[in-house]
Design an enzyme around this catalytic site. Structure first.
Site, PDB file in Angstrom:
ATOM      1  N   GLY A 194       0.837  -1.197   0.000  1.00  0.00           N
ATOM      2  CA  GLY A 194       0.000   0.000   0.000  1.00  0.00           C
ATOM      3  C   GLY A 194       0.865   1.238   0.000  1.00  0.00           C
ATOM      4  CB  CYS A 195       0.221   4.571   1.438  1.00  0.00           C
ATOM      5  SG  CYS A 195       1.053   6.129   1.774  1.00  0.00           S
ATOM      6  CG  PHE A 196       5.937   4.990  -0.883  1.00  0.00           C
ATOM      7  CD1 PHE A 196       5.240   6.147  -0.580  1.00  0.00           C
ATOM      8  CD2 PHE A 196       6.711   4.996  -2.037  1.00  0.00           C
ATOM      9  CE1 PHE A 196       5.317   7.279  -1.382  1.00  0.00           C
ATOM     10  CE2 PHE A 196       6.800   6.124  -2.841  1.00  0.00           C
ATOM     11  CZ  PHE A 196       6.103   7.271  -2.509  1.00  0.00           C
ATOM     12  CB  CYS A 240      -0.828   4.747   5.273  1.00  0.00           C
ATOM     13  SG  CYS A 240       0.058   5.876   4.185  1.00  0.00           S
TER      14      CYS A 240
END
Length: 165
Positions: free
Chosen positions: A10-12, A158
């Protein structure tokens, strides 16, 4: 001696933040960037469209005498939902897929073993969508993405990056 591990979950921003929160004491060094696509030297603006085939990744340099690759893979599975294809929470697109990019045959073997164990223990019903593929060219993310949540504590957190077990 240093090894490299590369994960997409997902979102880094969240991936990097959670790995650092739990393993900084073990001397890991993280960078966020892009891997798995065809475009050379992609920008965030290009990757976020979902048309480059890159995943947002966290690259981790680690000392295996301090933390094992197996431990990192197990932790990777505990910090996101590996049952979803191409999304984590509100982040949707191939750039947010769950991937283990292995850097050696040994890493591949460990990733496959841990994946099977996690599947049997936690996701027997749902299955695991995580890909286990050879590492490709890593492209560093823009500097403002590095340690983003440490620099911007009120930033987009996130929310799917939490420990599941």
């Amino acid at each position: 001696m240093s090894e490299t591990a590369t994960f997409a979950a997902g979102c880094f921003w969240g991936v990097e933040h959670i790995f650092n929160k739990h393993f900084l004491k073990d001397g890991i060094i993280t960078r966020v960037g892009y891997m798995g696509g065809q475009l050379e030297n992609p920008s965030y603006k290009q990757v976020k469209t979902g048309t480059t085939d890159h995943a947002e990744v966290c690259e981790i340099k680690f000392d295996p005498s301090k933390v094992s690759y197996e431990t990192l893979v197990e932790f990777f599975y505990s910090m996101h939902d590996p049952t979803t294809l191409n999304f984590q929470g509100p982040d949707v697109g191939t750039q947010y897929r769950s991937v283990i990019f292995y850097h050696s045959p040994e890493q591949k073997s460990i990733a496959e073993k841990v994946t099977q164990e996690v599947l049997e223990k936690h996701y027997k019903k749902e299955g695991i969508a995580t890909q286990i593929v050879p590492a490709q060219q890593y492209y560093d993310g823009e500097e403002y993405h590095q340690f983003y949540l440490e620099k911007n504590p009120e930033g987009y957190a996130c929310p799917t990056h939490y420990l599941r077990w």
